[in-house]
Design a protein around this motif. Sequence first.
Motif, PDB file in Angstrom:
ATOM      1  N   LEU B 140       0.831  -1.207   0.000  1.00  0.00           N
ATOM      2  CA  LEU B 140       0.000   0.000   0.000  1.00  0.00           C
ATOM      3  C   LEU B 140       0.867   1.259   0.000  1.00  0.00           C
ATOM      4  O   LEU B 140       2.014   1.235   0.422  1.00  0.00           O
ATOM      5  CB  LEU B 140      -0.905   0.015   1.233  1.00  0.00           C
ATOM      6  N   SER B 141       0.263   2.347  -0.442  1.00  0.00           N
ATOM      7  CA  SER B 141       0.978   3.617  -0.452  1.00  0.00           C
ATOM      8  C   SER B 141       1.112   4.150   0.969  1.00  0.00           C
ATOM      9  O   SER B 141       0.153   4.136   1.751  1.00  0.00           O
ATOM     10  CB  SER B 141       0.233   4.613  -1.338  1.00  0.00           C
ATOM     11  N   GLY B 142       2.316   4.617   1.290  1.00  0.00           N
ATOM     12  CA  GLY B 142       2.576   5.132   2.629  1.00  0.00           C
ATOM     13  C   GLY B 142       1.668   6.301   2.981  1.00  0.00           C
ATOM     14  O   GLY B 142       1.225   6.439   4.115  1.00  0.00           O
ATOM     15  N   ALA B 143       1.366   7.137   1.986  1.00  0.00           N
ATOM     16  CA  ALA B 143       0.515   8.300   2.251  1.00  0.00           C
ATOM     17  C   ALA B 143      -0.883   7.853   2.677  1.00  0.00           C
ATOM     18  O   ALA B 143      -1.452   8.373   3.645  1.00  0.00           O
ATOM     19  CB  ALA B 143       0.435   9.176   1.005  1.00  0.00           C
ATOM     20  N   LYS B 192       3.607  -1.280   8.329  1.00  0.00           N
ATOM     21  CA  LYS B 192       3.708  -1.269   6.869  1.00  0.00           C
ATOM     22  C   LYS B 192       4.811  -2.204   6.373  1.00  0.00           C
ATOM     23  O   LYS B 192       4.673  -2.844   5.341  1.00  0.00           O
ATOM     24  CB  LYS B 192       3.989   0.145   6.371  1.00  0.00           C
ATOM     25  N   ASP B 255       7.134   9.398   3.560  1.00  0.00           N
ATOM     26  CA  ASP B 255       5.701   9.544   3.265  1.00  0.00           C
ATOM     27  C   ASP B 255       4.836   9.520   4.526  1.00  0.00           C
ATOM     28  O   ASP B 255       4.011  10.409   4.744  1.00  0.00           O
ATOM     29  CB  ASP B 255       5.236   8.475   2.257  1.00  0.00           C
TER      30      ASP B 255
END
Lengths: 436, 318
Positions: B140-143, B192, B255
Amino acid sequence: MTTINRRTMLKGTAATAAGLTVASKASKTFAAPAVIQSGPTKIVYWGSFADSLGVAEKQLCDNFNAAQTDVELEYQYQGTYEETAQKLTAAVAARQTPDVSLVSDVWWFKFYLNNVLAPLNDLIAANNIDTTDYVDSLFNEGVRNGESYWIPMARSTPLFYFNKELYTEVGLPDGPETWDDLVAVTDQLVTKDGDTITRSAFAHPNSASYVAWLFQPVVWQNLGAYSDADFNIQINQEGAVKAGNFYRDSVVNGWATTPDDPESDFVNGYTASLMASTGSLAGILAESPFEVGTAFLPQAEAFGCCTGGAGLAILADKSAEQQAAAFQFVSWATAPEQTAWWSENTGYMPVRKSAVDGMTDFFAENPNFKTAVDQLPQTQAQDAARVFIPNGDQIIGKGLERITVNQEEVQPVFDDVAQTLEEEAEPVLEALAALG
Amino acid sequence: MQGSTSLTLQNSVSTDQALPVGTSRRKRPPVSEWLLFLLFIAPNFILFGVFSYWPMIQTAYLSGVRWDMISPTKRWVGLDNYRYLWNDDTFRQVLVNSFWFAIGAVGGSLVLGLAIALLLNQKLRFRDFARAAVFMPTLLSGAAIGIVWVYIFDPRYGILAGFLKVLSVNSPSWLGDPTWALPAVIIVYIWKNVGLATVIFLAGLQGIPRDLYEAATVDGAGRLSKFRNVTLPMLSPIMFFVVVTSILSSFQAFDIINVMTRGGPVDATNILVYYIYQQGFVAFNAGRAGAASMVLFVIMLAITLIQLRFSERKVHYG
């Protein structure tokens, strides 16, 4: 038949690729004049508003495109004021600038110093714009040496927001007139669960939410300043330190908090009052389940309130034709009719004097909007230290976080801040000297 | 079409080989060979050159100037930017934060990753699902993760505060309190990245020969003893790899921090890469950002060199 082996094929592919690149470049060159000659002039606008403000900003751009056919404006959202300034800086280096951009009170000066912003006097004259109809103080903030560099658009001031029900209970239905009035009732406004404050009397924002902007008027109210107009830093002197101690005491004495998002704390009843931008007015009114009151900022030794927000600037590296088209948008968006529309939909100040006349009905229905407009004539432009020193806002803001969040002693913190501001002011002074 | 092309290709290859060795083989390779060689390396070379080496050289240069990233002139100031960092309290705090962040993030990923890997290395129901679930946050995107965790951490409305309330514990203001902000960010970082460590450990566990365990069993080793004397030593090269790569990536975390705390409150979560971003793109001090980048570069280089030395010694292990 010619045989193809891998080598010849690779060579061929490379050649084709190179050929395609050349061809695509050529076709662009040939296609360009056709676009310029016919149809509307296309301009790009960089905006900075999110959420409900962003919806209004987009609507304003759409309205502009619908209202005329000469110019086709493309709206591009760039993030916060800070992010827009970052991208504009990168865009200048890459020569990929927009035609017109929103620039905030604290960032336009940097671009001005580097000749990025187009002087607007000729365009104003050519379009017969009556600049005296703009609120003088707001318009003059964009003027250097008689030349205008940005036109006020989304201009705001701090405003005191309070939970009317709670304040009525403590006998201040119109809000506190002085900070002492507020301090006197904090015991009644604050609720606690053990040691935890479940509802504070007041909430401070953090540096990312421009605490240095909201602290500016408190400094003035205590007869201090961040600096004078010549960049002599005064934040570590008596008035500002007194204001700093007031902020520190508010947290130490347990009636003010420093939440991540004071506005959402307010509308959810976790704090009884706060200072926030008039630009938050429409949003706060829409989200609050209780009746919201607004008032002039409380006084200390004196009254004090500053202006803020952003305006529209045109980029200097554009052709005269592009600049003229961009100015068409600038003058349209800040014309009395649009000013009134924008103001009613956001809470930003009407930047045109004549716009206020048309808003009488709206004010009658929404007295809270009237408070901000009434306060406007008593506001003044901010001190140079915050708006003209690059990153001055964040430097002061971090100092304030040290005071409110870490509860450090005020004088040494402000001495640090003053030293940093003095160092950072040096290149600005050099640039100003170079500009003459 | 395609079929015929590949046929022709194959034919031509065999024709090439069948050709009698001509004049070209004995002499130095002709210019066309060199061109071909350049053509082959060009994509990599140009990419690295443009996006890695040239920026590195530029950064080194920028670390010696004072420049606001917009004015046409860059003034040479020598070592001033390094001197500034040396005297800057914030930078010192940033280095300390980066150190703790690395310790927390790497330690957490290592211990948790190994524990989960051991768990998932057994025969369990829904094992494949569990493996996928553990690995998923890595993708997944860190943001996006940051935004979700901001809600989870919210001391009033957050799901975590809800759980703590059940235990009648008041939730700290995770992201607003300087003491809790760094642990909070580390937790999210571990969540994450633990999947990656888990997968690598799993691969390592599966590479340990069964007969070692059998031999240990014959010798009368218990579970703990097998773990200590077989699993851990056999995993040590893998573990070392995970440690080094985790340290390198934790130093570059950006991020999550940008979305969750912006380095605050009061620089409590300000780590090296975020500091570089702040100096460069918020305060527009290209020189200081460049100098801080060089410091980061030296730290990374040191870690990599240690890894090279260490893995050379361990290369015949296991």
